[in-house]
Design an enzyme around this catalytic site. Structure first.
Site, PDB file in Angstrom:
ATOM      1  N   GLU A  16      39.154  18.539 103.071  1.00 17.07           N
ATOM      2  CA  GLU A  16      40.340  19.029 103.784  1.00 17.07           C
ATOM      3  C   GLU A  16      41.660  18.733 103.071  1.00 17.07           C
ATOM      4  OE1 GLU A  16      40.338  17.792 107.873  1.00 17.07           O
ATOM      5  OE2 GLU A  16      38.404  18.704 108.290  1.00 17.07           O
ATOM      6  N   GLU A  53      31.643  20.069 108.765  1.00 13.91           N
ATOM      7  CA  GLU A  53      32.074  19.283 109.933  1.00 13.91           C
ATOM      8  C   GLU A  53      32.268  20.199 111.121  1.00 13.91           C
ATOM      9  OE1 GLU A  53      35.562  16.737 109.691  1.00 13.91           O
ATOM     10  OE2 GLU A  53      34.930  16.038 107.716  1.00 13.91           O
TER      11      GLU A  53
HETATM   12  C1  FCB Z   1      38.548  16.178 110.375  1.00 15.49           C
HETATM   13  C2  FCB Z   1      38.376  15.029 109.421  1.00 15.49           C
HETATM   14  C3  FCB Z   1      37.487  13.929 109.929  1.00 15.49           C
HETATM   15  C4  FCB Z   1      37.691  13.685 111.404  1.00 15.49           C
HETATM   16  C5  FCB Z   1      37.593  14.971 112.171  1.00 15.49           C
HETATM   17  C6  FCB Z   1      37.711  14.818 113.662  1.00 15.49           C
HETATM   18  O1  FCB Z   1      39.758  16.810 110.142  1.00 15.49           O
HETATM   19  O2  FCB Z   1      37.869  15.479 108.187  1.00 15.49           O
HETATM   20  O3  FCB Z   1      37.730  12.780 109.153  1.00 15.49           O
HETATM   21  O4  FCB Z   1      38.891  13.051 111.614  1.00 15.49           O
HETATM   22  O5  FCB Z   1      38.572  15.847 111.725  1.00 15.49           O
END
Ligand code: FCB
Length: 476
Positions: free
Chosen positions: A164, A373
């Site tokens: 990210e 994620e």
């Molecule tokens: C993302 C991050 C991770 C966590 C989630 C909820 O943006 O990569 O570390 O904080 O959100």
């Protein structure tokens, strides 16, 4: 209804170094920007920090045993630059040895290690030299990547450069909500470009070392929609958010250029002066895998919303917008169920995003597409017998896996899914109050308890299919 996943689909869970490891000052590790940022008064809820976190540094073997019990096929973790090369100095043998032991433990359990080199924790010593706003950091990142590869390249096949970079650059250097907490539009833009450059340099160097590695990057992406598709102001608001969050990173990586409309939006901030000849060729290295992190989408307008705004500030410390050129763009809540982060639950956005990324970027490039994620924080209640009946999280997981299957049905070759997160952990500026885990962590005793959602995920992984019954709807 039961829907099967493709035979080669990978199921995993994700974490990040600073959020779980603890041992912040053990065995030679020195401060990262998160250690420093968490000491700023008011920056983090309850002034919490990652000093101890989930104590994973000492409990990694037990945590791998939990992954095995869940039947996970792969585990996405990150290495800490400050542990591997404290202050970006020479390699710290004890620091790198921790990751070597972790990788051996994973391989012994039959779990594929998926390594991310950078999940937001720059050595503070480099921040003091300008951080990501300093172009030199890109080359230092490449050198750090090679140091990790020296030690783990024989056993780790999948390498993600950055997690990210939008958050690293714009939440960290422009909004000031994350470390290092700067609030500068130009620093955010510089950081964004230098992160991309560091990614490209690392990919090239790792590829030269070993053409057999699976190399990639993970971006957090949104689906930006206009409140009223017939209003030019709303359409332009959605274009800006899409440009400054999604295409700022997607286009240089996959197309070797910054989008023209984005360059127009940020022209007054001198962005193009940063971009040197050859940078975009360096950034647009071919990739084997690409990770999408998806939490929700955004509905935007150039008019403020009349309904109550959802609050996304962790504390009442003054912060700025993360967008360098979206003044006058407003988010509009859609009245959907929200998680404990006040994030609206929008599973169909994941389908839409995967279809778009597959059609416009990864498909034409021949790059494998993963969801690296996706997950939800809820205010878990521990029952008297210690169990956690987190039905909302289970439902969230099912809805999003269903959306992944919808995208696959539409022809997108999605190769895998990682739930965020394996266990409750340090949710950055929100501290330990927000729990995303499918495994509960009791921070007083460090006891781990698999939640109902973890059991549900394990059943899906074991069956390699998703059965959706008539579940209660998510509470609003
Ligand atoms: C993302 C991050 C991770 C966590 C989630 C909820 O943006 O990569 O570390 O904080 O959100």
């Amino acid at each position: 209804m039961t829907r099967a996943f493709p035979a080669d689909f990978l199921f995993g869970a994700a974490t990040a170094a600073y959020q779980i490891e603890g041992a912040a000052h053990d065995d030679g590790r020195t401060d990262s920007i998160w250690d420093t940022f968490s000491r700023i008064p008011g920056a983090v809820v309850n002034a919490e920090n990652g000093d101890v976190a989930c104590d994973h540094y000492h409990r990694y073997a037990g945590d791998v045993a939990v992954m095995k019990e869940l039947g996970l096929q792969t585990y996405r973790f990150s290495t800490s630059w400050s542990r591997v090369r404290p202050d970006n100095g020479p390699v710290n043998p004890q620091g790198i040895d921790f990751y070597s032991r972790l990788v051996d433990e994973l391989l012994g359990a039959g779990i594929k290690p998926w390594l991310t080199l950078y999940h937001w924790d720059l050595p503070q010593a480099l921040e003091e030299k300008g951080g990501w706003a300093n172009r030199d950091t890109a080359e230092l990142f490449r050198d750090y990547a090679l140091s990790v590869h020296d030690a783990l390249g024989d056993r780790v096949g999948v390498w993600t450069t950055l997690n990210e970079p939008w958050c690293s650059a714009f939440v960290g250097y422009t909004a000031g909500v994350h470390a290092p907490g700067r609030q500068s539009k130009t620093d955010g833009l510089a950081a964004g470009h230098h992160l991309l450059l560091g990614h490209g340099l690392a990919v090239q160097a790792l590829r030269e070392r070993d053409p057999g590695l699976e190399l990639g990057i993970t971006l957090n992406l949104t689906v930006a929609k206009p409140v009223d598709p017939a209003r030019p102001g709303d359409v332009d608001a959605a274009r800006r958010i899409d440009g400054q969050l999604n295409r700022f990173f997607l286009d240089p990586i996959f197309r070797g250029s910054y989008p023209a409309d984005l360059l127009d939006d940020v022209a007054h901030l001198g962005f193009t002066d940063l971009v040197r000849d050859g940078d975009l060729a360096q950034i647009s290295q071919p990739l084997d895998s690409f990770g999408v992190n998806y939490y929700n989408g955004s509905l935007v307008s150039d008019r403020p919303t009349e309904s109550a705004q959802l609050s996304h500030d962790p504390t009442n410390r003054a912060t700025s917008s993360p967008f360098p050129a979206a003044d006058g763009v407003f988010n509009h809540p859609q009245g959907l169920p929200v998680t404990a982060m006040d994030w609206e639950v929008q599973p169909d956005g994941l389908r839409e995003l995967l279809v778009r990324v597959g059609a416009e970027y990864t498909g034409p490039a021949g790059t494998d597409l993963y969801v690296t994620e996706n997950g939800a924080a809820y205010d878990d209640i521990v029952a008297s017998d210690g169990s956690v009946h987190d039905a909302d999280r289970t439902r969230f997981l099912q809805l999003h896996l269903d959306a992944v299957l919808d995208a696959i049905d539409e022809g997108v070759d999605v190769k895998g899914y990682f739930y965020w997160s394996l266990m409750d952990n340090y949710e950055w500026a929100w501290g330990y109050q927000k729990r995303f885990g499918i495994v509960r962590v009791d921070y007083d005793t460090q006891e781990r308890t698999i939640k109902d959602s973890g059991r549900a995920y394990a059943a899906i992984v074991a069956a390699r299919s998703l059965t959706t019954a008539a579940e209660p709807a998510l509470a609003k």
